[in-house]
Scaffold this motif. Structure first.
Motif, short mmCIF file in Angstrom:
data_model
loop_
_atom_site.label_atom_id
_atom_site.label_comp_id
_atom_site.label_asym_id
_atom_site.label_seq_id
_atom_site.Cartn_x
_atom_site.Cartn_y
_atom_site.Cartn_z
N UNK A 33 -38.27 -113.16 2.09
CA UNK A 33 -38.98 -112.51 0.98
C UNK A 33 -38.07 -112.42 -0.23
N UNK A 34 -38.65 -112.52 -1.41
CA UNK A 34 -37.88 -112.41 -2.64
C UNK A 34 -37.02 -111.14 -2.65
N UNK A 35 -37.59 -110.02 -2.27
CA UNK A 35 -36.85 -108.76 -2.29
C UNK A 35 -35.67 -108.78 -1.33
N UNK A 36 -35.75 -109.56 -0.27
CA UNK A 36 -34.62 -109.67 0.65
C UNK A 36 -33.44 -110.40 -0.01
N UNK A 37 -33.74 -111.43 -0.81
CA UNK A 37 -32.67 -112.13 -1.53
C UNK A 37 -31.96 -111.17 -2.47
N UNK A 38 -32.74 -110.36 -3.17
CA UNK A 38 -32.15 -109.40 -4.12
C UNK A 38 -31.33 -108.34 -3.37
N UNK A 99 -30.15 -114.73 -7.48
CA UNK A 99 -29.12 -113.75 -7.82
C UNK A 99 -28.24 -113.55 -6.59
N UNK A 100 -26.92 -113.53 -6.80
CA UNK A 100 -25.98 -113.38 -5.69
C UNK A 100 -25.00 -112.24 -5.97
N UNK A 101 -24.28 -111.85 -4.95
CA UNK A 101 -23.33 -110.75 -5.07
C UNK A 101 -22.30 -111.01 -6.16
N UNK A 161 -23.43 -108.28 -23.31
CA UNK A 161 -24.23 -109.44 -22.88
C UNK A 161 -23.37 -110.34 -21.97
N UNK A 162 -23.96 -110.78 -20.88
CA UNK A 162 -23.22 -111.57 -19.90
C UNK A 162 -23.90 -112.91 -19.69
N UNK A 163 -23.17 -113.98 -19.96
CA UNK A 163 -23.64 -115.33 -19.66
C UNK A 163 -22.93 -115.79 -18.39
N UNK A 164 -23.71 -116.28 -17.44
CA UNK A 164 -23.15 -116.78 -16.20
C UNK A 164 -23.54 -118.24 -16.02
N UNK A 165 -22.69 -118.99 -15.38
CA UNK A 165 -23.02 -120.39 -15.09
C UNK A 165 -24.29 -120.42 -14.26
N UNK A 166 -25.17 -121.33 -14.60
CA UNK A 166 -26.47 -121.35 -13.96
C UNK A 166 -26.59 -122.41 -12.87
N UNK A 167 -26.21 -123.62 -13.17
CA UNK A 167 -26.47 -124.69 -12.23
C UNK A 167 -27.97 -124.90 -12.09
N UNK A 168 -28.36 -125.43 -10.97
CA UNK A 168 -29.79 -125.70 -10.74
C UNK A 168 -30.57 -124.45 -10.36
N UNK A 169 -29.86 -123.42 -9.89
CA UNK A 169 -30.52 -122.19 -9.43
C UNK A 169 -29.98 -121.01 -10.23
N UNK A 170 -30.49 -120.82 -11.45
CA UNK A 170 -29.94 -119.76 -12.31
C UNK A 170 -30.24 -118.36 -11.76
N UNK A 171 -29.27 -117.45 -11.91
CA UNK A 171 -29.46 -116.10 -11.37
C UNK A 171 -30.59 -115.32 -12.03
#
Length: 192
Positions: A33-38, A99-101, A161-171
């Protein structure tokens, strides 16, 4: 990353109109579930507070509801914030499968010396439901706030403001439509 205590408030009680009223936080991506990933992204949180219906997959979460249910992100934030005990909190949407830790840690680190930090997407737009905030500053801002706009509430706190590397799966990738959900599934299966 600077070590600091934080709780997580995950907004998971919206009406999902663009998904036909389906249980968006419960929608699966790559078998979860989406909420589990978060929830996994904030596994280091002292408390996981989910604003929405209780989730069997998250038995350790504190489940609260905004009044009335589905009233929007500001009432949901009020309900979640009432359960926060830590000096910092991560405020997140429940539909961020990538989104990851490490992303949350980068937001917390960026917020040092400020009242918060907010994730920017690849177009430079603030993602108000992907940020970390000083709990006291957020409580003070909410105390006299009567509007419904998250931007109106959070913008004046001048988050970093925070820019993070996205790759193919942006956070910041959220799943608001059936097409976005299908694309998330395709991206997730492509090498998660």
């Amino acid at each position: 990353m600077a070590e600091r205590a934080f709780d997580a408030v995950v907004l998971a009680g919206g009406q999902a109109r663009r998904l036909g009223g389906a249980d968006k936080p419960g929608a699966p991506v790559a078998g979860r579930a989406l909420v589990e990933w978060v929830a996994d992204a904030v596994a280091a949180a002292g408390r996981l507070i989910v604003v929405g219906p209780p989730r069997a997959a998250l038995p350790h979460a504190v489940a609260v509801r905004e009044d009335p249910p589905g009233a929007g992100p500001v009432p949901a934030l009020r309900a979640g914030l009432a359960e926060v005990r830590a000096p910092w909190l991560a405020l997140l949407a429940a539909d961020l499968p990538f989104l990851r830790a490490g992303h949350v840690a980068a937001l917390l680190d960026a917020a040092r010396g400020a009242d918060g930090a907010v994730l920017l997407d690849d177009q430079g737009r603030e993602q108000w439901l992907a940020g970390c905030w000083r709990t006291g500053a957020l409580r003070a801002a909410l105390a006299g706030y009567r509007r419904s706009s998250l931007f109106g509430l959070l913008g004046p706190l001048r988050p970093v403001p925070v820019r993070l590397a996205a790759g193919e799966r942006p956070p910041w990738y959220d799943c608001d439509t059936p097409d976005a959900l299908a694309d998330a599934e395709r991206l997730a299966r492509g090498g998660m």
